[in-house]
Design a protein around this motif. Sequence first.
Motif, PDB file in Angstrom:
ATOM      1  N   LYS A 124      51.931  45.789  45.608  1.00 12.98           N
ATOM      2  CA  LYS A 124      51.716  45.101  44.328  1.00 12.98           C
ATOM      3  C   LYS A 124      50.659  44.012  44.483  1.00 12.98           C
ATOM      4  N   GLN A 125      50.691  43.309  45.606  1.00  9.27           N
ATOM      5  CA  GLN A 125      49.704  42.266  45.877  1.00  9.27           C
ATOM      6  C   GLN A 125      48.305  42.876  45.988  1.00  9.27           C
ATOM      7  N   VAL A 126      48.199  44.030  46.645  1.00  9.81           N
ATOM      8  CA  VAL A 126      46.910  44.722  46.754  1.00  9.81           C
ATOM      9  C   VAL A 126      46.391  45.076  45.364  1.00  9.81           C
ATOM     10  N   GLU A 127      47.245  45.550  44.489  1.00 12.89           N
ATOM     11  CA  GLU A 127      46.842  45.893  43.120  1.00 12.89           C
ATOM     12  C   GLU A 127      46.337  44.665  42.373  1.00 12.89           C
ATOM     13  N   ILE A 128      47.038  43.548  42.510  1.00 13.90           N
ATOM     14  CA  ILE A 128      46.624  42.305  41.833  1.00 13.90           C
ATOM     15  C   ILE A 128      45.247  41.875  42.324  1.00 13.90           C
ATOM     16  N   MET A 129      45.027  41.921  43.648  1.00 15.64           N
ATOM     17  CA  MET A 129      43.739  41.527  44.220  1.00 15.64           C
ATOM     18  C   MET A 129      42.640  42.485  43.754  1.00 15.64           C
ATOM     19  N   ARG A 130      42.921  43.769  43.668  1.00 14.54           N
ATOM     20  CA  ARG A 130      41.916  44.740  43.230  1.00 14.54           C
ATOM     21  C   ARG A 130      41.511  44.471  41.791  1.00 14.54           C
ATOM     22  N   GLU A 131      42.499  44.172  40.936  1.00 10.95           N
ATOM     23  CA  GLU A 131      42.193  43.886  39.529  1.00 10.95           C
ATOM     24  C   GLU A 131      41.299  42.647  39.421  1.00 10.95           C
ATOM     25  N   LYS A 132      41.545  41.627  40.219  1.00  9.34           N
ATOM     26  CA  LYS A 132      40.729  40.416  40.194  1.00  9.34           C
ATOM     27  C   LYS A 132      39.301  40.720  40.637  1.00  9.34           C
ATOM     28  N   ASP A 133      39.149  41.555  41.661  1.00  5.14           N
ATOM     29  CA  ASP A 133      37.815  41.906  42.183  1.00  5.14           C
ATOM     30  C   ASP A 133      37.010  42.711  41.167  1.00  5.14           C
ATOM     31  N   GLU A 134      37.689  43.515  40.352  1.00  8.18           N
ATOM     32  CA  GLU A 134      37.002  44.360  39.379  1.00  8.18           C
ATOM     33  C   GLU A 134      36.498  43.554  38.190  1.00  8.18           C
ATOM     34  N   LYS A 135      37.057  42.368  37.980  1.00  6.20           N
ATOM     35  CA  LYS A 135      36.664  41.534  36.821  1.00  6.20           C
ATOM     36  C   LYS A 135      35.420  40.779  37.092  1.00  6.20           C
TER      37      LYS A 135
END
Length: 135
Positions: A124-135
Amino acid sequence: MYEIFEMLCDKNGITPYKFCKDTGTRTSTISTWKKKKSLASSKLAQKICDYFGVTMDYLMTGVEPEEIKKPELIPVQELDVAKKIAGIIGDINDKGTSPLYFNGKKLDKKSMAILAQALESAMKQVEIMREKDEK
């Protein structure tokens, strides 16, 4: 081209005469081809390729074309860490594979639950970090 034919004969321990005898080719055909230093007829070239198990490219150039390497495509499912973790969690909770061990020590139900929870939390933490990087 004749030089490659000779090399194939030498490599396979046969004479041009034996090639002719084995394939039903007239020796005069080979002699004429050698003297004229020309290309073999397509029929003769195919006989040579079939006899020695080489490609036409090899017979013409003496070099096999490198195999075209197709990149091995890995299905996304095989790279999907979430699915792998789900499989691991499934193994953890599978009564058929229990008991599980970590560093030689048996994991009890509580330890297995903590491990499963930690894996899920990490993903879940990896998903949160990925979403932040995509923004």
